[in-house]
Design a protein around this motif. Structure first.
Motif, PDB file in Angstrom:
ATOM      1  N   LEU A 104       0.822  -1.209   0.000  1.00 50.84           N
ATOM      2  CA  LEU A 104       0.000   0.000   0.000  1.00 50.84           C
ATOM      3  C   LEU A 104       0.855   1.258   0.000  1.00 50.84           C
ATOM      4  O   LEU A 104       0.556   2.227  -0.707  1.00 50.84           O
ATOM      5  CB  LEU A 104      -0.962  -0.011   1.197  1.00 50.84           C
ATOM      6  N   GLN A 105       1.933   1.251   0.765  1.00 54.61           N
ATOM      7  CA  GLN A 105       2.820   2.420   0.792  1.00 54.61           C
ATOM      8  C   GLN A 105       3.505   2.623  -0.567  1.00 54.61           C
ATOM      9  O   GLN A 105       3.619   3.756  -1.045  1.00 54.61           O
ATOM     10  CB  GLN A 105       3.857   2.286   1.900  1.00 54.61           C
ATOM     11  N   ASP A 106       3.951   1.528  -1.193  1.00 52.24           N
ATOM     12  CA  ASP A 106       4.571   1.627  -2.516  1.00 52.24           C
ATOM     13  C   ASP A 106       3.589   2.182  -3.533  1.00 52.24           C
ATOM     14  O   ASP A 106       3.935   3.057  -4.330  1.00 52.24           O
ATOM     15  CB  ASP A 106       5.075   0.262  -2.992  1.00 52.24           C
ATOM     16  N   MET A 107       2.362   1.685  -3.498  1.00 54.52           N
ATOM     17  CA  MET A 107       1.371   2.142  -4.465  1.00 54.52           C
ATOM     18  C   MET A 107       0.954   3.588  -4.185  1.00 54.52           C
ATOM     19  O   MET A 107       0.724   4.352  -5.116  1.00 54.52           O
ATOM     20  CB  MET A 107       0.185   1.190  -4.499  1.00 54.52           C
ATOM     21  N   ALA A 108       0.892   3.965  -2.914  1.00 55.43           N
ATOM     22  CA  ALA A 108       0.603   5.362  -2.579  1.00 55.43           C
ATOM     23  C   ALA A 108       1.723   6.255  -3.097  1.00 55.43           C
ATOM     24  O   ALA A 108       1.470   7.367  -3.590  1.00 55.43           O
ATOM     25  CB  ALA A 108       0.440   5.525  -1.065  1.00 55.43           C
ATOM     26  N   GLY A 109       2.966   5.779  -3.012  1.00 59.36           N
ATOM     27  CA  GLY A 109       4.096   6.534  -3.560  1.00 59.36           C
ATOM     28  C   GLY A 109       3.989   6.695  -5.064  1.00 59.36           C
ATOM     29  O   GLY A 109       4.301   7.761  -5.610  1.00 59.36           O
ATOM     30  N   GLU A 110       3.535   5.653  -5.767  1.00 58.45           N
ATOM     31  CA  GLU A 110       3.333   5.745  -7.214  1.00 58.45           C
ATOM     32  C   GLU A 110       2.266   6.785  -7.546  1.00 58.45           C
ATOM     33  O   GLU A 110       2.420   7.570  -8.481  1.00 58.45           O
ATOM     34  CB  GLU A 110       2.928   4.380  -7.786  1.00 58.45           C
ATOM     35  N   VAL A 111       1.175   6.763  -6.788  1.00 55.98           N
ATOM     36  CA  VAL A 111       0.110   7.747  -7.006  1.00 55.98           C
ATOM     37  C   VAL A 111       0.638   9.150  -6.768  1.00 55.98           C
ATOM     38  O   VAL A 111       0.399  10.076  -7.551  1.00 55.98           O
ATOM     39  CB  VAL A 111      -1.103   7.463  -6.086  1.00 55.98           C
ATOM     40  N   TRP A 112       1.372   9.325  -5.679  1.00 53.07           N
ATOM     41  CA  TRP A 112       1.940  10.627  -5.335  1.00 53.07           C
ATOM     42  C   TRP A 112       2.854  11.140  -6.457  1.00 53.07           C
ATOM     43  O   TRP A 112       2.755  12.292  -6.874  1.00 53.07           O
ATOM     44  CB  TRP A 112       2.703  10.515  -4.016  1.00 53.07           C
ATOM     45  N   ALA A 113       3.743  10.263  -6.953  1.00 47.34           N
ATOM     46  CA  ALA A 113       4.674  10.651  -8.015  1.00 47.34           C
ATOM     47  C   ALA A 113       3.939  10.990  -9.313  1.00 47.34           C
ATOM     48  O   ALA A 113       4.331  11.908 -10.033  1.00 47.34           O
ATOM     49  CB  ALA A 113       5.688   9.530  -8.265  1.00 47.34           C
TER      50      ALA A 113
END
Length: 191
Positions: A104-113
């Motif tokens: 979830l944190q990795d995917m949230a980082g992708e969304v953020w980027a």
């Protein structure tokens, strides 16, 4: 059940877990002038790290950004069944939770980027279909469910099979199925 402003993750059956997501700008946490947070269109994306869930995530993130909407990510872990081995089951569930938290944190980082949006994060444990419905019901502000579909040559996913077989008309929000074989460019044009 969702990520709180301080970054804690929780579901209806588990205690908060401290996480450290990328720090979003304050402007993303405030409602747009004259608009209440409950009035913004919220997409719920089911994620598992597969290429098809990443396609669904990209589509929903771009739609949320392009429409001034919100985004929530959902990852469901099925319960561990180790009858008579409670300690083993507890260890396996703890490992599942750590992996889910990282995902979830990795995917949230992708969304953020990609968009500059910070999604809400939702981890649940149980039967995937039932937990999706419960997450939608509990949140009350979700306006669309977005899932990724495996390409035709791949085996049909359990989630899509369940949604097609069991939900057939029982959802009161749109179900968006994003083909997992779309390129980023195709998704960008559609979103």
């Amino acid at each position: 059940m969702f990520m709180s402003m301080n970054g804690g993750l929780w579901s209806r059956r588990e205690e908060p877990v401290a996480t450290t997501p990328p720090a979003p700008p304050d402007r993303l946490h405030h409602s747009v002038a004259g608009e209440e947070a409950g009035e913004r269109f919220k997409f719920l994306v089911c994620v598992d790290g597969s290429p098809q869930s990443r396609a669904a995530l990209r589509f929903a993130a771009l739609r949320a950004r392009n429409t001034g909407g919100l985004l929530a990510l959902l990852h469901v872990c099925e319960p561990v069944d180790c009858q008579g081995w409670m300690r083993v089951a507890d260890t396996m569930e703890a490992e599942q939770r750590e992996e889910a938290e990282c995902l979830l944190q990795d995917m949230a980082g992708e969304v953020w980027a990609l968009t500059g949006l910070m999604p809400e994060l939702n981890f649940r444990r149980g039967a995937i279909g039932a937990e999706i419905l419960e997450a939608i019901r509990e949140d009350g502000d979700i306006h669309a469910l977005v899932v990724g579909a495996a390409p035709a040559l791949a085996r049909r996913g359990r989630l899509i099979s369940w949604l097609a077989g069991e939900l057939a008309g029982s959802l009161d929000i749109p179900l968006v199925i994003v083909p997992g074989n779309l390129t980023d460019r195709q998704i960008d044009r559609l979103a």
